[in-house]
Design an enzyme around this catalytic site. Sequence first.
Site, PDB file in Angstrom:
ATOM      1  N   GLY A 148       0.800  -1.216   0.000  1.00 14.13           N
ATOM      2  CA  GLY A 148       0.000   0.000   0.000  1.00 14.13           C
ATOM      3  C   GLY A 148       0.832   1.264   0.000  1.00 14.13           C
ATOM      4  CB  SER A 178      11.588  -0.372   6.862  1.00 14.50           C
ATOM      5  OG  SER A 178      11.429  -1.742   7.073  1.00 14.50           O
ATOM      6  NE  ARG A 179      15.444   3.798   0.350  1.00 16.02           N
ATOM      7  CZ  ARG A 179      14.812   4.420  -0.658  1.00 16.02           C
ATOM      8  NH1 ARG A 179      13.815   3.834  -1.269  1.00 16.02           N
ATOM      9  NH2 ARG A 179      15.200   5.608  -1.052  1.00 16.02           N
ATOM     10  CE  LYS A 199      10.058   6.654  14.650  1.00 21.29           C
ATOM     11  NZ  LYS A 199      10.866   6.484  15.890  1.00 21.29           N
ATOM     12  CB  VAL A 224       5.268   0.290   9.943  1.00 19.45           C
ATOM     13  CG1 VAL A 224       4.397   0.012   8.723  1.00 19.45           C
ATOM     14  CG2 VAL A 224       4.803  -0.515  11.136  1.00 19.45           C
ATOM     15  CD  GLU A 283      13.313  -4.477   6.196  1.00 18.41           C
ATOM     16  OE1 GLU A 283      14.079  -5.429   6.088  1.00 18.41           O
ATOM     17  OE2 GLU A 283      13.675  -3.292   6.125  1.00 18.41           O
TER      18      GLU A 283
END
Lengths: 463, 338
Positions: B48, B87-88, B285, B287, B289
């Site tokens: 998403g 997770s970037r 920030k 979420v 991994e």
Amino acid sequence: MSKKAKSATKTETIDGLKTAAEGAQLPSVSRIEEHSLLPLTPDANKQTPAVGQRTTRYDARPHLTGQTMYIDDMTFPNMLHMKILRSQHAHAKILSIDVSEAEKMPGVVATLTGREIPVNSYGPSYQDQPVIADDRVRHHGDPVAAVAAETEQLAKDALEKIKVEYEPIPAVFDPLEAMEEGSPKLHGETNVYASKVIKKGDAEQAFKDADLVLEKRFSTQMVEHVPMEPHASIAMWEADGNLKVYSSLGRITLGRADMARTLNMPMSRIRIIATIVGGNFGGKNEITSEPILALLSRKAGRPVKGVYTREDEFMSSTTRHPFIMDYKTGVTKDGRILGRTVRIVCDGGAYCSWSETTLGKGAILSVGPYNIDNIHVEAHAVYTNKTMTGAMRGFGAPQVCFAYESHMDDIAHELGLDPLEFRMMNAFGEESPSPTGQVLESVVVRESLETASERFGWKEWQK
Amino acid sequence: MKQRGRGIACMWYPIGFTVLANPSAAVVKVNEDGTATVLTGTVETGQGSLTVLGQIAAQELGIATDDIKMVSADTDTTPMDTGAIASRTTYVTGNAILLAATNAKEILFEVAAPLLGVRPDQLEAMDRKIQVKGFPQKYLPIGEVAHQAQFVKGRPALGSASYNPPTVAMDPETGQGKPFSTYVYATQVAEVEVDDETGEVEVLRIVAAHDCGTPINPTLVEGQVEGGISMGVGLALQEEILFDDDGKQINPNLTNYIMPTSLDMPDVEVEIVKNFDPTGPFGAKGVGEPTSVPTAACIMNAIYDAVGVRVTDLPATAEKVLKLIKEKKAAEQKQISA
């Protein structure tokens, strides 16, 4: 003035409820006053401010109605299908490959071996992996030849006609054995291909000062990402000589660089288009069969599609690293952690892939989210003749978290402390220094411990 | 007999690459009707992310999620992006899109300012309007400003930008440095039932409290947590690639490689821990991994709480747990007889 008055009227139309007739009005650039913006309604997707809204995903409708186009749904005129022949040995020299019988089969249009690849090596950290193995195989999943045929079945049948002559060489499967001097080597002089050290304070002195020192070895297994959509791509050459690739890659910028390198052609002539990917979890971060498809397509002069079987996915795509982890921790009687040493051996499989970076991240995180002044972490990634390991959701963190959190509970039990309290006592706070000396900000370890334990009912819980 | 146990595990996890540059670039085009199109090189991999990125662009332009069209993942037409890794995406690509949207918005402000009789820095974008700060009665619809910008002023509202998280290289001898710009934190608590006659473990419930900074879309954060926990349950109890003595996989198929199905899933309760990271887009920030990081650990601690055995080698299959239970009983008997 008239301008302002006009816009005020218009906004009422936008913000307020529209009648059915007004709502049905088509957007028109020439009549900007009644432009295409829909009225603001309770629908989250139409609400401002947008951040924090539980909006419906843009792709929800096509997903739900089965209309999302994955690579396997795509087809092009005259498209061929590709299958890959994989190694019969974990470690062997390739003496010869004979594709002539396969090429004679009706419906087979082109074959490809490693020697035909312009630059037959790739990899994100070290370029140690061949696109198709040419002189040596290093694990059972290594590709040795590929076929493009009119149908998937014909391509699969043709693989059986390819004759490969191997000379098996000794293999090593255990990462600790692979570190020994006399072990069979996969690449060069040593199997240890990456090492990381994190050092702070004096861990040995901390153990001397501690009331209790606990040691334990933990280990984890190899697992697959198992995305619902396996690796899949379609390559075709356009009339102007440019290459176009539709791919399930999660990183198209890197993918294009790897394609340019392996095919030895300028990036500007390669276009990679990613579709909506049916699950990645780290497994689709580098090219796999894309250069093979491109070269088969060039030979055949037709688009070529390649979709991994589930077996291809397990045997030849990357997997999660097995870790062997030795933990040693010194604590005071009242539960303060004085020092911790961690030694990690990471089973990297036959090629580096993302092991070097996984190792680094795992090493940094291995101490846990705790204030410990004396730390010594030493981590090594090692080649073995197994399926290569690479990026996977968590990048080494699930392995080390399993170890440090199991270890934390063991210590809490030894000290007669509640595991929650023991964690609260040692957890990072705002501006805690990390194991690498970084001053941490927006830290909420304790808040997360409190939130989770309260919702769970930790204090009231009974067996 | 079935024995119940509870276990807790917390974790920390970084956003972005370890030290190495991992930039994202983005282009935001405000269309002349006040909607916008975002060009990004990142790939939607089912989590998403494009929706979250659309929400970030919409927020900055003061429009709604559905007013954004996301165009992604084409090396010829979209700007570079390091991709859906580490997770970037929310943090790094989100920051790039936020900066690009800010640049596009500046053009809208410059066009709207003389029309509203104020300076550009007195304006804000909100509720599909460009309005005067502290005096929202004075405004122009964003569509009208965008239309003016393009067709009257000849300055289409277009912004491009890039972002790369700031890091400091690590010392090769000691590892000291600032490898990541920011980290997230989380705790998961598991309740399990262990059959002490068969060793079978059933995970009944997992409470997961995750920090992701600002949740840009809470529903998608919850979805990530549920998905991550399913992978964590697999790692904890079921999944393992097995090899024969010749190094060949013996279970490369979904018949013999056992993954959690919906029937193996515990009840998952998600809490989003309140946090705000000033370096992230609107405090966000990431979420992706971290959701699968503490799951195996809290399940192992719950097994210990239930039957008193410490699993040190994953996965905790029924055979392995039963063996440990038997060893423990044998040791206890030995102690009594001694």
